[in-house]
Each structure stands twice: as structure tokens, then as C-alpha cells.
Design a protein around this motif. Structure first.
Motif, PDB file in Angstrom:
ATOM      1  N   PRO A 286      -2.198 -17.540   1.421  1.00 39.27           N
ATOM      2  CA  PRO A 286      -2.732 -16.347   0.757  1.00 39.27           C
ATOM      3  C   PRO A 286      -2.387 -16.329  -0.730  1.00 39.27           C
ATOM      4  O   PRO A 286      -1.244 -16.587  -1.121  1.00 39.27           O
ATOM      5  N   LYS A 287      -3.358 -16.039  -1.542  1.00 45.15           N
ATOM      6  CA  LYS A 287      -3.153 -15.987  -2.983  1.00 45.15           C
ATOM      7  C   LYS A 287      -4.065 -14.918  -3.579  1.00 45.15           C
ATOM      8  O   LYS A 287      -5.220 -14.778  -3.160  1.00 45.15           O
ATOM      9  N   ILE A 288      -3.542 -14.159  -4.528  1.00 45.89           N
ATOM     10  CA  ILE A 288      -4.329 -13.115  -5.182  1.00 45.89           C
ATOM     11  C   ILE A 288      -5.194 -13.754  -6.256  1.00 45.89           C
ATOM     12  O   ILE A 288      -4.676 -14.333  -7.218  1.00 45.89           O
ATOM     13  N   GLU A 289      -6.491 -13.674  -6.092  1.00 49.30           N
ATOM     14  CA  GLU A 289      -7.419 -14.247  -7.066  1.00 49.30           C
ATOM     15  C   GLU A 289      -7.829 -13.214  -8.115  1.00 49.30           C
ATOM     16  O   GLU A 289      -7.982 -13.539  -9.286  1.00 49.30           O
ATOM     17  N   ASN A 290      -8.004 -11.968  -7.668  1.00 46.51           N
ATOM     18  CA  ASN A 290      -8.388 -10.878  -8.569  1.00 46.51           C
ATOM     19  C   ASN A 290      -7.279  -9.842  -8.564  1.00 46.51           C
ATOM     20  O   ASN A 290      -7.100  -9.114  -7.580  1.00 46.51           O
ATOM     21  N   VAL A 291      -6.511  -9.768  -9.633  1.00 43.66           N
ATOM     22  CA  VAL A 291      -5.341  -8.888  -9.656  1.00 43.66           C
ATOM     23  C   VAL A 291      -5.724  -7.413  -9.613  1.00 43.66           C
ATOM     24  O   VAL A 291      -4.867  -6.559  -9.351  1.00 43.66           O
ATOM     25  N   TYR A 292      -6.987  -7.114  -9.872  1.00 41.28           N
ATOM     26  CA  TYR A 292      -7.425  -5.720  -9.856  1.00 41.28           C
ATOM     27  C   TYR A 292      -8.054  -5.324  -8.525  1.00 41.28           C
ATOM     28  O   TYR A 292      -8.508  -4.194  -8.359  1.00 41.28           O
ATOM     29  N   ASP A 293      -8.065  -6.253  -7.567  1.00 40.80           N
ATOM     30  CA  ASP A 293      -8.706  -5.967  -6.292  1.00 40.80           C
ATOM     31  C   ASP A 293      -7.975  -6.700  -5.166  1.00 40.80           C
ATOM     32  O   ASP A 293      -8.389  -7.768  -4.721  1.00 40.80           O
ATOM     33  N   PHE A 294      -6.857  -6.135  -4.728  1.00 35.58           N
ATOM     34  CA  PHE A 294      -6.154  -6.670  -3.574  1.00 35.58           C
ATOM     35  C   PHE A 294      -5.428  -5.526  -2.879  1.00 35.58           C
ATOM     36  O   PHE A 294      -5.154  -4.491  -3.487  1.00 35.58           O
ATOM     37  N   GLU A 295      -5.130  -5.706  -1.612  1.00 35.15           N
ATOM     38  CA  GLU A 295      -4.481  -4.656  -0.824  1.00 35.15           C
ATOM     39  C   GLU A 295      -2.970  -4.858  -0.840  1.00 35.15           C
ATOM     40  O   GLU A 295      -2.470  -5.932  -0.486  1.00 35.15           O
ATOM     41  N   LYS A 296      -2.255  -3.831  -1.249  1.00 38.13           N
ATOM     42  CA  LYS A 296      -0.795  -3.920  -1.261  1.00 38.13           C
ATOM     43  C   LYS A 296      -0.274  -4.008   0.170  1.00 38.13           C
ATOM     44  O   LYS A 296      -0.877  -3.482   1.106  1.00 38.13           O
ATOM     45  N   TYR A 297       0.872  -4.649   0.294  1.00 43.58           N
ATOM     46  CA  TYR A 297       1.449  -4.879   1.615  1.00 43.58           C
ATOM     47  C   TYR A 297       2.142  -3.622   2.155  1.00 43.58           C
ATOM     48  O   TYR A 297       2.859  -2.929   1.428  1.00 43.58           O
ATOM     49  N   GLY A 298       1.942  -3.358   3.429  1.00 44.87           N
ATOM     50  CA  GLY A 298       2.731  -2.365   4.153  1.00 44.87           C
ATOM     51  C   GLY A 298       2.655  -0.953   3.631  1.00 44.87           C
ATOM     52  O   GLY A 298       3.668  -0.254   3.587  1.00 44.87           O
ATOM     53  N   THR A 299       1.467  -0.506   3.251  1.00 47.82           N
ATOM     54  CA  THR A 299       1.359   0.845   2.680  1.00 47.82           C
ATOM     55  C   THR A 299       1.172   1.921   3.739  1.00 47.82           C
ATOM     56  O   THR A 299       1.317   3.101   3.444  1.00 47.82           O
ATOM     57  N   ALA A 300       0.843   1.545   4.976  1.00 46.75           N
ATOM     58  CA  ALA A 300       0.609   2.539   6.033  1.00 46.75           C
ATOM     59  C   ALA A 300       1.736   2.476   7.053  1.00 46.75           C
ATOM     60  O   ALA A 300       1.862   1.512   7.810  1.00 46.75           O
ATOM     61  N   ASN A 301       2.576   3.504   7.063  1.00 48.96           N
ATOM     62  CA  ASN A 301       3.719   3.548   7.964  1.00 48.96           C
ATOM     63  C   ASN A 301       3.920   4.967   8.478  1.00 48.96           C
ATOM     64  O   ASN A 301       3.637   5.943   7.776  1.00 48.96           O
ATOM     65  N   SER A 302       4.400   5.073   9.700  1.00 47.97           N
ATOM     66  CA  SER A 302       4.693   6.392  10.253  1.00 47.97           C
ATOM     67  C   SER A 302       5.936   6.972   9.578  1.00 47.97           C
ATOM     68  O   SER A 302       6.802   6.236   9.094  1.00 47.97           O
ATOM     69  N   ASN A 303       6.025   8.282   9.570  1.00 49.01           N
ATOM     70  CA  ASN A 303       7.213   8.939   9.022  1.00 49.01           C
ATOM     71  C   ASN A 303       8.471   8.506   9.772  1.00 49.01           C
ATOM     72  O   ASN A 303       9.545   8.352   9.177  1.00 49.01           O
ATOM     73  N   THR A 304       8.334   8.318  11.090  1.00 52.86           N
ATOM     74  CA  THR A 304       9.499   7.913  11.886  1.00 52.86           C
ATOM     75  C   THR A 304      10.042   6.571  11.423  1.00 52.86           C
ATOM     76  O   THR A 304      11.257   6.399  11.247  1.00 52.86           O
ATOM     77  N   LEU A 305       9.137   5.604  11.210  1.00 50.70           N
ATOM     78  CA  LEU A 305       9.566   4.284  10.746  1.00 50.70           C
ATOM     79  C   LEU A 305      10.164   4.371   9.342  1.00 50.70           C
ATOM     80  O   LEU A 305      11.201   3.747   9.060  1.00 50.70           O
ATOM     81  N   ILE A 306       9.556   5.149   8.474  1.00 56.00           N
ATOM     82  CA  ILE A 306      10.054   5.273   7.098  1.00 56.00           C
ATOM     83  C   ILE A 306      11.461   5.847   7.085  1.00 56.00           C
ATOM     84  O   ILE A 306      12.380   5.286   6.471  1.00 56.00           O
ATOM     85  N   TYR A 307      11.660   6.962   7.803  1.00 60.47           N
ATOM     86  CA  TYR A 307      12.963   7.631   7.734  1.00 60.47           C
ATOM     87  C   TYR A 307      14.032   6.880   8.514  1.00 60.47           C
ATOM     88  O   TYR A 307      15.214   6.909   8.136  1.00 60.47           O
ATOM     89  N   TRP A 308      13.639   6.190   9.584  1.00 60.51           N
ATOM     90  CA  TRP A 308      14.625   5.384  10.287  1.00 60.51           C
ATOM     91  C   TRP A 308      15.058   4.188   9.432  1.00 60.51           C
ATOM     92  O   TRP A 308      16.233   3.825   9.400  1.00 60.51           O
ATOM     93  N   SER A 309      14.119   3.588   8.722  1.00 64.83           N
ATOM     94  CA  SER A 309      14.456   2.474   7.814  1.00 64.83           C
ATOM     95  C   SER A 309      15.419   2.951   6.732  1.00 64.83           C
ATOM     96  O   SER A 309      16.380   2.249   6.378  1.00 64.83           O
ATOM     97  N   MET A 310      15.166   4.148   6.215  1.00 66.31           N
ATOM     98  CA  MET A 310      16.061   4.704   5.196  1.00 66.31           C
ATOM     99  C   MET A 310      17.449   4.970   5.792  1.00 66.31           C
ATOM    100  O   MET A 310      18.476   4.716   5.150  1.00 66.31           O
ATOM    101  N   THR A 311      17.477   5.454   7.026  1.00 63.69           N
ATOM    102  CA  THR A 311      18.769   5.681   7.699  1.00 63.69           C
ATOM    103  C   THR A 311      19.533   4.376   7.860  1.00 63.69           C
ATOM    104  O   THR A 311      20.748   4.313   7.629  1.00 63.69           O
ATOM    105  N   GLN A 312      18.822   3.317   8.260  1.00 67.54           N
ATOM    106  CA  GLN A 312      19.458   2.011   8.412  1.00 67.54           C
ATOM    107  C   GLN A 312      20.029   1.516   7.082  1.00 67.54           C
ATOM    108  O   GLN A 312      21.127   0.949   7.029  1.00 67.54           O
ATOM    109  N   MET A 313      19.285   1.735   6.013  1.00 65.74           N
ATOM    110  CA  MET A 313      19.758   1.294   4.700  1.00 65.74           C
ATOM    111  C   MET A 313      21.050   2.021   4.321  1.00 65.74           C
ATOM    112  O   MET A 313      22.018   1.391   3.870  1.00 65.74           O
TER     113      MET A 313
END
Length: 424
Positions: A286-313
Motif C-alpha cells: 500500500p502506498k499513498i499516490e494522492n496525498v489529498y485523497d486517501f482514507e486515514k487509518y482507524g477513524t471509526a471506533n466505538s466509545n467502549t474501545l476508545i475509552y478502554w484503550s485510554m484506560t490501558q494507557m
């Protein structure tokens, strides 16, 4: 080892306060340049780097101590002038090690982690490497050694020089007038982290921007070209340990597949990103060819996963802070066992952040390893002397962590509920 651990005990809360302040500022201004999941990954990377440094898991090929003892032309006392000379020479050293890390295939491996975030915020400053086991560039400190700058001064200035690079990792500070001609500013460093063709491999300076202007690598931030952040071969993982060795693995694989010995031997020292002819088509990645048109990684996450990850940190920060403050008491080899537990912890919960179902296997391994430590030593490295029932808290945390990991996997990482697509 012990001294650096003590320094980090003061530095970590300071950095966290600034990261939270930046987050709050963005929230109240309706801007989100610091998604929680991204910040958790960045801070976790910072933990692995600081742990590696505290445990001394690196080798210096040519030590400064040897150079100053054998090559010094003068004897310098510790004065303000000596500290100033040391700072300037370290900044020169930093420019060239930084530049070569961007321009030479092998050395990019140790620096890719720092650029792997597709955001630009204070927390991404903490994305520092663990893969730099060999320091090949200490010879750049030769001018300081010839001038007789004591090794104690170099030891003091190096972490200060590193910490001073934290503040300019932000989008919220605009250009700073005349300081733009002297210092590395947020504007300069936004250019450095950008993957726009106009900005690639520019602004390698760390404190004084003069080095880029002297050596032809300076680029001002352009109003017409908003920076886009990340790396052109995106990491596509939150796991800092994986990111640290992704590029090395690619080079090893390409070297193995190469048809001729020339490519096998020279791939390591080719310009960054070079692959043998035809490999991009034959073995695409995988390589970004157009820097103005690509999908960022991991932008859709449940609140549970987000807050549990923060707790782990935060739990990991507490556990690693106890190590940093108790190195002498814990002693060797126990500190390395402790360090292994922390590395496994970060690997485990960052795999969960990646929505990898095998994270449960890692979580069970971590739990059994932690319980084994407690069974062998009788407690958690003397924690009970500071916090009553501290060992029981660790046991409860390990069990809860396995339960939460299992729960998130069983519920498809929380996606049975509405996803949060902004990561807060």
C-alpha cells in the motif's frame, strides 16, 4: 539508568498536561487534530522508547567518553560557555542524524515511527523509536570531544535537547515572526512532517533552523499548500512495536527476493523507499499516490474501545512510572522482566486497538506472565510497601483486562453500538 528514570518521572506528567491542554483547546474551538485513539498510540510509543532508554537497550559503537578521553585538545570546565558549545554541537549532530534517517533506507526504519501518525499534535512528538539498537553516529560529536567538553555536560544536554523538540508539534501556533529565522517553529516542523511533494525531506533541524538554510534543505510553510501528515507507505496499525520494524521487514524481504547480489547488498544504503526494479508491480505494498485523497487509518471506533484503550494507557503509565521510580530497589535482572511485561502489555492492547482478534491471545499471555511474576517474587516488585494491597490491585487489573478484551471481541469491538468516526 536510575537518573534518567527519575528525570522521566517529572517529564511524563508535564507532557501529559500539555497534551490534554491541546486537546481541550481543540475541543472548545471545534477542531479535532488529536483523536484519542491516535494519542493513545503515540503515548504508548513514547513509553516503549523511554523504557528502552532507561533499560539501556542500545549499543554505542564509538562512545563519547572514549573520544573525549583520547582525543581532547583542551580541558574544559563546566561553564555557561561550555554548555552553550555542547548545545550547538548536539544540534548539529541532531540535524545530520535526522537528515540521514530520512535519506538512507536502513536508517529510515528507526525514524518512520515518528512520522507514522496521520495527525500532527503534541502527542505525536512522543512517537520515538525502539529499533535504534546501534548508535552509529556518535562520531558527529567529535567537535565537542576535541574541544574537551566533559561527558557529564553531554549527558545533561542530550535529554534537554530532546525535550525541547516537544513544543513545536502542534497545528495551533501560527508563524512566529522573527523567530522563524532562528528557531525551528511549529510552522517549520509542520512542513517536515508533511507528505506533500513540496515538503518531503525538508526542515531536518531540531532547534536552530540555520542548519537547513546552510545545507539547502529549508522549505517555508506555504499558505497555498496545507500540509498533509503521515508516511507515504502508511503504517496501517496502532501497534508501535510493529511500526518500529515494518520498514526493516520490507527491506529484508526485498533483499531475500532480489535476483542479483548487487540489489541484495545495496538495498540498505539506497535512498529511502528504494526497491529493486519491478518490485512495486511484482510485490506491491500500500502506498499513498494522492496525498489529498486517501482514507486515514482507524477513524471509526466505538466509545467502549476508545475509552478502554485510554484506560490501558493510563494503567501502563502507572506501572512504568513505578519502575522508573524504583529501579535501584527492583534491581537486575528483575527490571528486565518488568520491562518485558510492559512491552507485552503495549503490544497486547494496541493489537486490540487494531481490532485484531488475536489480541486476546496476547492478553492471556500477559495475564499469565504477570501472575507468574507475582507468584515467583511474592508480590509486584515491592509495590505493597508503597500502596497497601498494591499486588491485589495488579491481579484485579490483569483479570479485568482479559475480561474486557474478550467482551470487546465478542461484541465485534463495540461496533454493535454506534461507531464514533471522529475518535473524539
Amino acid at each position: 539508568m536510575e537518573q534518567y528514570g527519575t528525570i522521566l518521572l517529572f517529564a511524563i506528567p508535564f507532557f501529559l498536561v500539555l497534551i490534554v491542554t491541546e486537546k481541550i483547546y481543540g475541543y472548545y474551538n471545534g477542531i479535532n487534530h488529536a483523536p484519542i485513539i491516535d494519542s493513545v498510540a503515540s503515548i504508548s510509543s513514547g513509553i516503549t522508547n523511554s523504557l528502552k532508554d532507561v533499560l539501556g537497550l542500545s549499543i554505542v559503537i564509538l562512545s563519547y567518553s572514549w573520544m573525549v578521553s583520547n582525543l581532547a585538545l583542551f580541558h574544559q570546565e563546566a561553564t555557561v560557555l561550555t554548555y552553550g558549545i555542547a548545545f550547538i554541537i548536539i544540534d548539529f549532530y541532531g540535524y545530520w542524524t535526522h537528515r540521514w534517517a530520512h535519506q538512507i533506507n536502513l536508517f529510515w526504519n528507526k525514524h518512520a515511527i515518528h512520522h507514522s501518525s496521520e495527525e500532527f499534535n503534541l502527542s505525536c512528538a512522543l512517537r520515538q523509536p525502539i529499533s535504534n539498537f546501534l548508535n552509529l553516529f556518535s562520531f558527529l560529536l567529535l567537535p565537542a570531544a576535541l574541544l574537551g567538553v566533559p561527558k557529564e555536560i553531554i549527558t545533561i544536554i542530550l535529554p534537554i535537547h530532546l525535550f525541547l523538540q516537544f513544543w513545536y508539534h502542534t497545528r495551533y501556533i501560527n508563524k512566529l515572526g522573527f523567530l522563524e529565522y532562528i528557531l525551528v517553529t511549529p510552522s517549520h516542523h509542520r512542513v517536515h512532517h508533511a507528505i506533500n511533494p513540496e515538503y518531503i525531506d525538508k526542515n531536518h533541524s531540531q532547534i536552530f533552523i540555520i542548519w537547513d538554510k546552510l545545507f539547502g534543505t529549508f522549505q517555508a510553510e506555504l499558505e497555498t499548500v496545507p500540509p498533509v501528515y503521515g508516511i507515504t507507505r502508511p503504517a496501517q496499525t496502532w501497534n508501535p512495536i510493529k511500526i518500529n520494524f515494518q520498514h526493516l521487514w520490507l527491506m529484508m524481504t526485498d533483499a531475500y527476493r532480489a535476483d542479483n547480489w548487487k540489489d541484495k547488498l545495496t538495498i540498505w544504503f539506497q535512498p529511502t523507499g528504494w526497491r529493486p526494479p519491478g518490485f512495486e508491480e511484482k510485490y506491491p505494498i500500500p502506498k499513498i499516490e494522492n496525498v489529498y485523497d486517501f482514507e486515514k487509518y482507524g477513524t471509526a471506533n466505538s466509545n467502549t474501545l476508545i475509552y478502554w484503550s485510554m484506560t490501558q494507557m493510563f494503567a501502563t503509565l502507572f506501572i512504568v512510572s513505578y519502575l522508573f521510580g524504583s529501579i535501584a530497589k527492583i534491581g537486575t535482572p528483575a527490571i528486565f522482566i518488568y520491562g518485558a511485561f510492559i512491552f507485552i502489555s503495549i503490544y497486547s492492547y494496541s493489537e486490540l486497538m487494531d481490532k485484531n482478534k488475536q489480541s486476546l491471545t496476547w492478553e492471556v499471555i500477559r495475564c499469565l506472565f504477570g501472575l507468574g511474576i507475582i507468584f515467583y517474587y511474592g508480590d509486584w516488585f515491592g509495590l505493597n510497601t508503597i500502596i497497601p494491597f498494591g499486588t491485589y490491585l495488579i491481579i484485579a487489573y490483569l483479570i479485568l483486562s482479559v475480561v474486557m478484551n474478550s467482551y470487546l471481541i465478542r461484541n465485534n469491538f463495540g461496533t454493535k453500538k454506534q461507531l464514533n468516526t471522529s475518535n473524539h
